[in-house]
Write an enzyme that holds these catalytic residues in place. Structure first.
Site, PDB file in Angstrom:
ATOM      1  NE  ARG A  29      -1.868  -2.396   2.616  1.00 60.95           N
ATOM      2  CZ  ARG A  29      -2.068  -3.664   2.218  1.00 60.95           C
ATOM      3  NH1 ARG A  29      -3.135  -3.961   1.541  1.00 60.95           N
ATOM      4  NH2 ARG A  29      -1.207  -4.615   2.526  1.00 60.95           N
ATOM      5  CB  THR A  30       3.471   2.588   2.267  1.00 61.95           C
ATOM      6  OG1 THR A  30       2.688   2.269   3.407  1.00 61.95           O
ATOM      7  CG2 THR A  30       4.166   3.927   2.481  1.00 61.95           C
ATOM      8  CE  LYS A  57      27.884  -3.251  -6.997  1.00 61.62           C
ATOM      9  NZ  LYS A  57      28.220  -2.201  -7.998  1.00 61.62           N
ATOM     10  NE  ARG A  78       7.107   0.699   5.007  1.00 63.49           N
ATOM     11  CZ  ARG A  78       5.868   0.222   4.890  1.00 63.49           C
ATOM     12  NH1 ARG A  78       5.686  -1.035   4.547  1.00 63.49           N
ATOM     13  NH2 ARG A  78       4.813   0.982   5.116  1.00 63.49           N
ATOM     14  CG  HIS A 109       3.466   4.100   8.564  1.00 62.34           C
ATOM     15  ND1 HIS A 109       3.642   4.969   7.500  1.00 62.34           N
ATOM     16  CD2 HIS A 109       3.074   2.914   8.026  1.00 62.34           C
ATOM     17  CE1 HIS A 109       3.362   4.328   6.380  1.00 62.34           C
ATOM     18  NE2 HIS A 109       3.019   3.088   6.669  1.00 62.34           N
TER      19      HIS A 109
HETATM   20  C1  NCD Z   1       1.549  -0.973   7.987  1.00 68.18           C
HETATM   21  C2  NCD Z   1       3.044  -0.794   8.107  1.00 68.18           C
HETATM   22  O1  NCD Z   1       3.792  -1.122   7.204  1.00 68.18           O
HETATM   23  O2  NCD Z   1       3.429  -0.318   9.168  1.00 68.18           O
HETATM   24  N1  NCD Z   1       1.071  -1.123   6.697  1.00 68.18           N
HETATM   25  C3  NCD Z   1       0.922  -0.050   5.862  1.00 68.18           C
HETATM   26  O3  NCD Z   1       1.798   0.759   5.720  1.00 68.18           O
HETATM   27  N2  NCD Z   1      -0.247   0.068   5.241  1.00 68.18           N
HETATM   28  C4  NCD Z   1       1.006  -1.963   8.914  1.00 68.18           C
HETATM   29  C5  NCD Z   1       1.604  -3.321   9.000  1.00 68.18           C
HETATM   30  O4  NCD Z   1       2.523  -3.704   8.285  1.00 68.18           O
HETATM   31  O5  NCD Z   1       1.105  -4.074   9.838  1.00 68.18           O
END
Ligand code: NCD
Length: 283
Positions: A29-30, A57, A78, A109
């Site tokens: 999703r993100t 590397k 991320r 997040h």
């Molecule tokens: C979440 C995350 O990655 O923190 N998902 C997201 O970004 N939609 C929640 C999760 O992984 O449980």
């Protein structure tokens, strides 16, 4: 305005800009909603494959970011290290490029919190005067850390934290909210009919198995918080059920057709919110 894109397909607000996506942890999703948001604003996107990048590397993270900063206007990252964004600030300050958090380990997040608030406002009309019940892995689930903080900026909010003791909301985060806001916070070990009856938003999170150190009894923990349509019977009639997804066993598919289910719309709202964010940062 960003929601109109659904009708018009594309808004050319970021023509000529380039966004890099640097994901060191899995994401559907993100990553995809940032990607779609950039494309729908007319920006180009570099989805970096970290498995075939120079990270393999042994390149340092700051050097990878410096590299991408030569090619891009913004980077969404991320990373599994909690607090990594603070550590990267000095390096990003050397550049003119914006670094956006897509999540840092069991830390925060922030863009999920923004889309969660957008969802609440769209579905309930306001994030003031509401009771939000967060249920599941509140210790390692980074979305609830950011959401509880953002909720504390609204008026007359009550947050119920429902989790087994090992997975409760970190005390230092609750203490910070108590210090900086008048948000009411309650801690519970199990969901009850009374809690559900006063809940406007039931926010579920999955067990973050990948962050467990191995000492916790995972199976016992999981069985203590599975939500089904049956569980939701006492929920306030106007209450909504949210989940950042992915779900595993904590959210039964019987809830998908329940009147309270908004977690699929929540994903869509995420793209509009990320379009607005990209425009604000890169526009
Ligand atoms: C979440 C995350 O990655 O923190 N998902 C997201 O970004 N939609 C929640 C999760 O992984 O449980």
């Amino acid at each position: 305005m960003m929601k109109k894109v659904q009708l018009e397909g594309r808004l050319n607000l970021l023509n000529g800009k380039v966004l890099a996506l640097l994901f060191f942890e899995p994401s559907t999703r993100t990553c995809c909603s940032f990607h779609a948001a950039a494309l729908r604003l007319g920006a180009g996107v570099i989805p970096v494959d970290v498995m075939s990048s120079s990270t393999k590397k042994g390149e340092s993270l700051q050097d990878t970011l410096r590299t991408l900063a030569c090619f891009c206007n913004g980077i969404v990252m991320r990373h599994p290290e909690k607090g990594v964004f603070d550590r990267m600030i000095p390096y990003m300050n050397e550049t003119n490029v914006s670094l956006i958090s897509g999540g840092d380990g069991a830390g925060e997040h922030p863009t999920q919190a923004l889309l969660d608030i957008f969802t609440i406002m769209q579905e309930l009309g306001s994030a003031d005067n509401i009771t939000v019940t967060m249920c599941g892995d509140l210790r390692y689930g980074r979305t609830v850390h950011s959401l509880s903080y953002v909720l504390s900026l609204f008026t007359n909010v009550t947050i119920n934290y429902v989790a087994p003791e090992e997975l409760q909301m970190p005390q230092h985060l609750a203490d910070q909210i108590a210090k900086e806001s008048s948000t009411t916070q309650h801690f519970y070990s199990a969901l009850s009919d009374e809690i559900l009856a006063s809940t406007d938003v039931l926010y579920l999170t999955r067990l973050q198995r990948e962050r467990f150190c191995g000492t916790e009894n995972v199976d016992e923990i999981i069985s203590s918080y599975v939500i089904t349509a049956e569980t939701l019977k006492p929920l306030k009639s106007t209450g909504i059920v949210m989940h950042p997804l992915p779900r595993v066993q904590e959210l039964d598919e019987s809830v998908d057709s329940h009147r309270s289910c908004v977690y699929f719309k929540q994903m869509e709202y995420g793209m509009y919110m990320r379009m607005a964010l990209l425009y604000a940062v890169l526009g």
